[in-house]
Motif scaffolding. Structure first.
Motif, PDB file in Angstrom:
ATOM      1  N   UNK A 120     -11.426 -32.554  -9.759  1.00 42.58           N
ATOM      2  CA  UNK A 120     -10.020 -32.866  -9.539  1.00 42.58           C
ATOM      3  C   UNK A 120      -9.472 -33.689 -10.695  1.00 42.58           C
ATOM      4  N   UNK A 121      -8.314 -33.295 -11.177  1.00 41.53           N
ATOM      5  CA  UNK A 121      -7.665 -34.005 -12.278  1.00 41.53           C
ATOM      6  C   UNK A 121      -6.519 -34.854 -11.735  1.00 41.53           C
ATOM      7  N   UNK A 122      -6.261 -36.015 -12.355  1.00 42.53           N
ATOM      8  CA  UNK A 122      -5.159 -36.872 -11.887  1.00 42.53           C
ATOM      9  C   UNK A 122      -3.802 -36.246 -12.183  1.00 42.53           C
ATOM     10  N   UNK A 123      -2.809 -36.632 -11.409  1.00 37.14           N
ATOM     11  CA  UNK A 123      -1.456 -36.113 -11.625  1.00 37.14           C
ATOM     12  C   UNK A 123      -0.836 -36.654 -12.909  1.00 37.14           C
ATOM     13  N   UNK A 146     -10.756 -41.132 -12.820  1.00 41.35           N
ATOM     14  CA  UNK A 146     -11.119 -39.735 -12.587  1.00 41.35           C
ATOM     15  C   UNK A 146     -12.112 -39.618 -11.437  1.00 41.35           C
ATOM     16  N   UNK A 147     -11.941 -38.570 -10.640  1.00 43.49           N
ATOM     17  CA  UNK A 147     -12.948 -38.252  -9.629  1.00 43.49           C
ATOM     18  C   UNK A 147     -14.165 -37.671 -10.349  1.00 43.49           C
ATOM     19  N   UNK A 148     -15.307 -37.565  -9.678  1.00 39.75           N
ATOM     20  CA  UNK A 148     -16.512 -37.038 -10.345  1.00 39.75           C
ATOM     21  C   UNK A 148     -16.258 -35.674 -10.982  1.00 39.75           C
ATOM     22  N   UNK A 149     -16.731 -35.507 -12.197  1.00 43.24           N
ATOM     23  CA  UNK A 149     -16.543 -34.277 -12.952  1.00 43.24           C
ATOM     24  C   UNK A 149     -17.899 -33.644 -13.271  1.00 43.24           C
ATOM     25  N   UNK A 150     -17.926 -32.321 -13.277  1.00 41.56           N
ATOM     26  CA  UNK A 150     -19.112 -31.582 -13.707  1.00 41.56           C
ATOM     27  C   UNK A 150     -18.835 -31.044 -15.102  1.00 41.56           C
ATOM     28  N   UNK A 151     -19.701 -31.362 -16.039  1.00 39.92           N
ATOM     29  CA  UNK A 151     -19.513 -30.913 -17.415  1.00 39.92           C
ATOM     30  C   UNK A 151     -20.387 -29.693 -17.693  1.00 39.92           C
ATOM     31  N   UNK A 152     -19.756 -28.633 -18.178  1.00 37.83           N
ATOM     32  CA  UNK A 152     -20.472 -27.432 -18.589  1.00 37.83           C
ATOM     33  C   UNK A 152     -20.366 -27.303 -20.100  1.00 37.83           C
TER      34      UNK A 152
END
Length: 201
Positions: free
Chosen positions: A142-145, A159-165
């Motif tokens: 999820x990205x912030x507004x 930022x909410x938790x992010x998965x990096x690819x």
């Protein structure tokens, strides 16, 4: 009055001489296609509910059933095929796009097999000296507004938790049992090496 009737895709053909009204088909059908008509004293079928799974055909003890594809047709032209017209009717009636599992019954081409990839342009850094390095990382989450800043002007990292690819590729989820343990282990090692994600479904 709206016209919303679509002729069923499949028809249940019952051999009355073989049918003993044992009701196995009615008990085994998860779509409630078969039922016993007390007034007629015989088994009947609602063709509109049939999905051609052949469970009733396989379990009928007297081999009294078969499923056939309907020969009902639309008036077609070069722009509108019968299956296209039927799909438009269904989507208009349900308000949704129809999906099916186990692949697509239509002869759609596989475009991926026809793609030509120039290896000198997709490596990072590029083999081609005229190409600039490419950023292939992708962040899922999820990205912030908008950007929030503190009183001293610093960006607030909320930022909410992010998965990096490392590249925008993920292995499709496949449950244990559909493929072997060794296949799962191989996919997991490959995903770790490539910097991407993998799950077991």
């Amino acid at each position: 009055m709206s016209i919303d009737f679509l002729y069923p895709d499949y028809e249940v053909v019952r051999n009355r001489d073989r049918c003993i009204a044992c009701k196995v088909c009615a008990r085994q059908c998860s779509n409630e296609v078969h039922s016993y008509d007390e007034g007629l004293g015989m088994m009947v079928a609602d063709d509109s509910k049939c999905v051609n799974c052949h469970r009733c055909v396989s379990l009928c003890p007297t081999r009294a059933l078969k499923i056939v594809k309907t020969d009902h047709t639309f008036k077609e032209n070069s722009n509108w095929r019968g299956d296209t017209i039927a799909e438009i009717y269904r989507q208009a009636g349900t308000g949704g796009v129809l999906l099916s599992s186990m692949g697509n019954p239509r002869e759609f081409p596989v475009y991926w097999d026809k793609l030509l990839i120039n290896a000198s342009q997709v490596t990072n850094p590029s083999i081609d000296p005229l190409r600039e390095p490419m950023e292939t990382r992708v962040f899922l989450g999820k990205k912030p507004d908008g950007i929030e800043r503190s009183a001293d002007g610093r960006i607030i990292p909320n930022l909410s938790p992010q998965i990096e690819l490392a590249v925008p590729v993920m292995f499709s989820a496949m449950s244990y049992g559909s493929i072997s343990y060794n296949a799962h282990a191989s996919l997991a090692r490959a995903a770790e090496s490539l910097g991407i994600c993998y799950n077991t479904g």
